[in-house]
Motif scaffolding. Structure first.
Motif, PDB file in Angstrom:
ATOM      1  N   SER A   1       0.851  -1.187   0.000  1.00 32.82           N
ATOM      2  CA  SER A   1       0.000   0.000   0.000  1.00 32.82           C
ATOM      3  C   SER A   1       0.885   1.235   0.000  1.00 32.82           C
ATOM      4  O   SER A   1       2.045   1.188   0.397  1.00 32.82           O
ATOM      5  CB  SER A   1      -0.944  -0.004   1.206  1.00 32.82           C
ATOM      6  OG  SER A   1      -0.221  -0.091   2.398  1.00 32.82           O
ATOM      7  N   ASN A   2       0.310   2.352  -0.448  1.00 40.02           N
ATOM      8  CA  ASN A   2       1.063   3.592  -0.482  1.00 40.02           C
ATOM      9  C   ASN A   2       0.930   4.325   0.852  1.00 40.02           C
ATOM     10  O   ASN A   2       0.312   3.812   1.792  1.00 40.02           O
ATOM     11  CB  ASN A   2       0.637   4.469  -1.674  1.00 40.02           C
ATOM     12  CG  ASN A   2      -0.804   4.910  -1.614  1.00 40.02           C
ATOM     13  OD1 ASN A   2      -1.458   4.884  -0.564  1.00 40.02           O
ATOM     14  ND2 ASN A   2      -1.328   5.318  -2.754  1.00 40.02           N
ATOM     15  N   ARG A   3       1.477   5.520   0.929  1.00 42.74           N
ATOM     16  CA  ARG A   3       1.458   6.292   2.181  1.00 42.74           C
ATOM     17  C   ARG A   3       0.046   6.583   2.672  1.00 42.74           C
ATOM     18  O   ARG A   3      -0.172   6.764   3.863  1.00 42.74           O
ATOM     19  CB  ARG A   3       2.212   7.605   1.998  1.00 42.74           C
ATOM     20  CG  ARG A   3       3.688   7.424   1.848  1.00 42.74           C
ATOM     21  CD  ARG A   3       4.397   8.767   1.717  1.00 42.74           C
ATOM     22  NE  ARG A   3       5.799   8.554   1.453  1.00 42.74           N
ATOM     23  CZ  ARG A   3       6.417   8.895   0.341  1.00 42.74           C
ATOM     24  NH1 ARG A   3       5.759   9.489  -0.627  1.00 42.74           N
ATOM     25  NH2 ARG A   3       7.698   8.640   0.182  1.00 42.74           N
TER      26      ARG A   3
ATOM     27  N   ARG B   1       9.863  -5.891   2.137  1.00 43.29           N
ATOM     28  CA  ARG B   1       8.431  -5.909   2.433  1.00 43.29           C
ATOM     29  C   ARG B   1       7.660  -4.757   1.794  1.00 43.29           C
ATOM     30  O   ARG B   1       6.511  -4.525   2.116  1.00 43.29           O
ATOM     31  CB  ARG B   1       8.181  -6.000   3.927  1.00 43.29           C
ATOM     32  CG  ARG B   1       8.840  -7.244   4.556  1.00 43.29           C
ATOM     33  CD  ARG B   1       8.622  -7.365   6.040  1.00 43.29           C
ATOM     34  NE  ARG B   1       7.239  -7.536   6.434  1.00 43.29           N
ATOM     35  CZ  ARG B   1       6.590  -8.692   6.488  1.00 43.29           C
ATOM     36  NH1 ARG B   1       7.213  -9.794   6.156  1.00 43.29           N
ATOM     37  NH2 ARG B   1       5.335  -8.754   6.878  1.00 43.29           N
ATOM     38  N   SER B   2       8.290  -4.015   0.875  1.00 44.07           N
ATOM     39  CA  SER B   2       7.588  -2.965   0.138  1.00 44.07           C
ATOM     40  C   SER B   2       6.851  -3.610  -1.039  1.00 44.07           C
ATOM     41  O   SER B   2       7.092  -4.771  -1.395  1.00 44.07           O
ATOM     42  CB  SER B   2       8.571  -1.917  -0.369  1.00 44.07           C
ATOM     43  OG  SER B   2       9.417  -2.485  -1.358  1.00 44.07           O
ATOM     44  N   ALA B   3       5.974  -2.861  -1.672  1.00 45.25           N
ATOM     45  CA  ALA B   3       5.246  -3.368  -2.836  1.00 45.25           C
ATOM     46  C   ALA B   3       6.213  -3.779  -3.945  1.00 45.25           C
ATOM     47  O   ALA B   3       6.023  -4.811  -4.591  1.00 45.25           O
ATOM     48  CB  ALA B   3       4.268  -2.320  -3.345  1.00 45.25           C
TER      49      ALA B   3
ATOM     50  N   ALA C   1       9.375  -4.807  -3.620  1.00 48.91           N
ATOM     51  CA  ALA C   1      10.067  -6.032  -3.210  1.00 48.91           C
ATOM     52  C   ALA C   1       9.119  -7.235  -3.259  1.00 48.91           C
ATOM     53  O   ALA C   1       9.503  -8.315  -3.743  1.00 48.91           O
ATOM     54  CB  ALA C   1      10.657  -5.870  -1.814  1.00 48.91           C
ATOM     55  N   ASN C   2       7.896  -7.059  -2.769  1.00 51.04           N
ATOM     56  CA  ASN C   2       6.931  -8.163  -2.770  1.00 51.04           C
ATOM     57  C   ASN C   2       6.588  -8.608  -4.186  1.00 51.04           C
ATOM     58  O   ASN C   2       6.525  -9.807  -4.471  1.00 51.04           O
ATOM     59  CB  ASN C   2       5.657  -7.757  -2.031  1.00 51.04           C
ATOM     60  CG  ASN C   2       5.867  -7.574  -0.544  1.00 51.04           C
ATOM     61  OD1 ASN C   2       6.848  -8.036   0.024  1.00 51.04           O
ATOM     62  ND2 ASN C   2       4.950  -6.874   0.092  1.00 51.04           N
ATOM     63  N   SER C   3       6.369  -7.643  -5.078  1.00 47.32           N
ATOM     64  CA  SER C   3       6.017  -8.004  -6.453  1.00 47.32           C
ATOM     65  C   SER C   3       7.191  -8.693  -7.155  1.00 47.32           C
ATOM     66  O   SER C   3       6.999  -9.656  -7.893  1.00 47.32           O
ATOM     67  CB  SER C   3       5.564  -6.772  -7.234  1.00 47.32           C
ATOM     68  OG  SER C   3       6.597  -5.808  -7.320  1.00 47.32           O
ATOM     69  N   MET C   4       8.390  -8.203  -6.902  1.00 46.25           N
ATOM     70  CA  MET C   4       9.578  -8.819  -7.499  1.00 46.25           C
ATOM     71  C   MET C   4       9.723 -10.269  -7.021  1.00 46.25           C
ATOM     72  O   MET C   4      10.026 -11.167  -7.813  1.00 46.25           O
ATOM     73  CB  MET C   4      10.822  -8.020  -7.152  1.00 46.25           C
ATOM     74  CG  MET C   4      12.095  -8.568  -7.745  1.00 46.25           C
ATOM     75  SD  MET C   4      13.484  -7.510  -7.301  1.00 46.25           S
ATOM     76  CE  MET C   4      14.843  -8.510  -7.847  1.00 46.25           C
ATOM     77  N   GLU C   5       9.478 -10.493  -5.745  1.00 48.89           N
ATOM     78  CA  GLU C   5       9.568 -11.858  -5.199  1.00 48.89           C
ATOM     79  C   GLU C   5       8.575 -12.786  -5.888  1.00 48.89           C
ATOM     80  O   GLU C   5       8.916 -13.906  -6.276  1.00 48.89           O
ATOM     81  CB  GLU C   5       9.322 -11.840  -3.694  1.00 48.89           C
ATOM     82  CG  GLU C   5       9.414 -13.207  -3.064  1.00 48.89           C
ATOM     83  CD  GLU C   5       9.164 -13.202  -1.560  1.00 48.89           C
ATOM     84  OE1 GLU C   5       9.012 -14.309  -1.003  1.00 48.89           O
ATOM     85  OE2 GLU C   5       9.100 -12.126  -0.950  1.00 48.89           O
TER      86      GLU C   5
END
Length: 127
Positions: free
Chosen positions: A36-38, A108-110, A112-116
């Motif tokens: 999610s964003n800020r 755990r950022s969007a 990083a998560n999407s890349m994983e």
């Protein structure tokens, strides 16, 4: 929800991937929330956009939508931004940036998560 602007909402599903994730389907697409964003608005991975290790993330941008195209270099653990497009709520394209640059996602950022997710799928395809 803002994804309704992209297409008719058909279903909401809950999935488990490194914690709780929310997924949505529309008539022709499948979206997986990766962060999610800020403002707390969802950032979603457009699973229909995944081509090898290139993919698209969508997030709310004001009343419109920001669409980022990313490319993962999975073996090297590197991520590159390939294209950024911003659309108004009526779908009108207001900004495009095609500058390719390396980005350094926080754990755990969007990003990083999407890349994983994309790298796991790519690795499973080669097995």
């Amino acid at each position: 929800m803002w994804l309704k602007k992209i297409g008719g909402l058909v279903a909401i599903l809950s999935l488990s991937f490194s914690g709780m994730a929310i997924a949505e389907t529309t008539k022709d697409n499948f979206y997986l929330q990766v962060g999610s964003n800020r403002n707390g608005d969802p950032i979603v991975l457009d699973l229909a956009s995944v081509k090898g290790t290139e993919y698209t993330l969508l997030e709310q941008h004001g009343n419109g939508i920001e669409r980022r195209t990313l490319r993962a270099a999975c073996i090297q653990g590197r991520l590159f931004s390939r294209r950024l497009a911003v659309y108004e709520s009526n779908g009108h394209l207001t900004r495009v940036d095609k500058t390719e640059q390396e980005i350094f996602p926080k754990p755990r950022s969007a990003d990083a998560n999407s890349m994983e997710i994309v790298c796991r799928v790519a690795a499973n395809r080669t097995k």
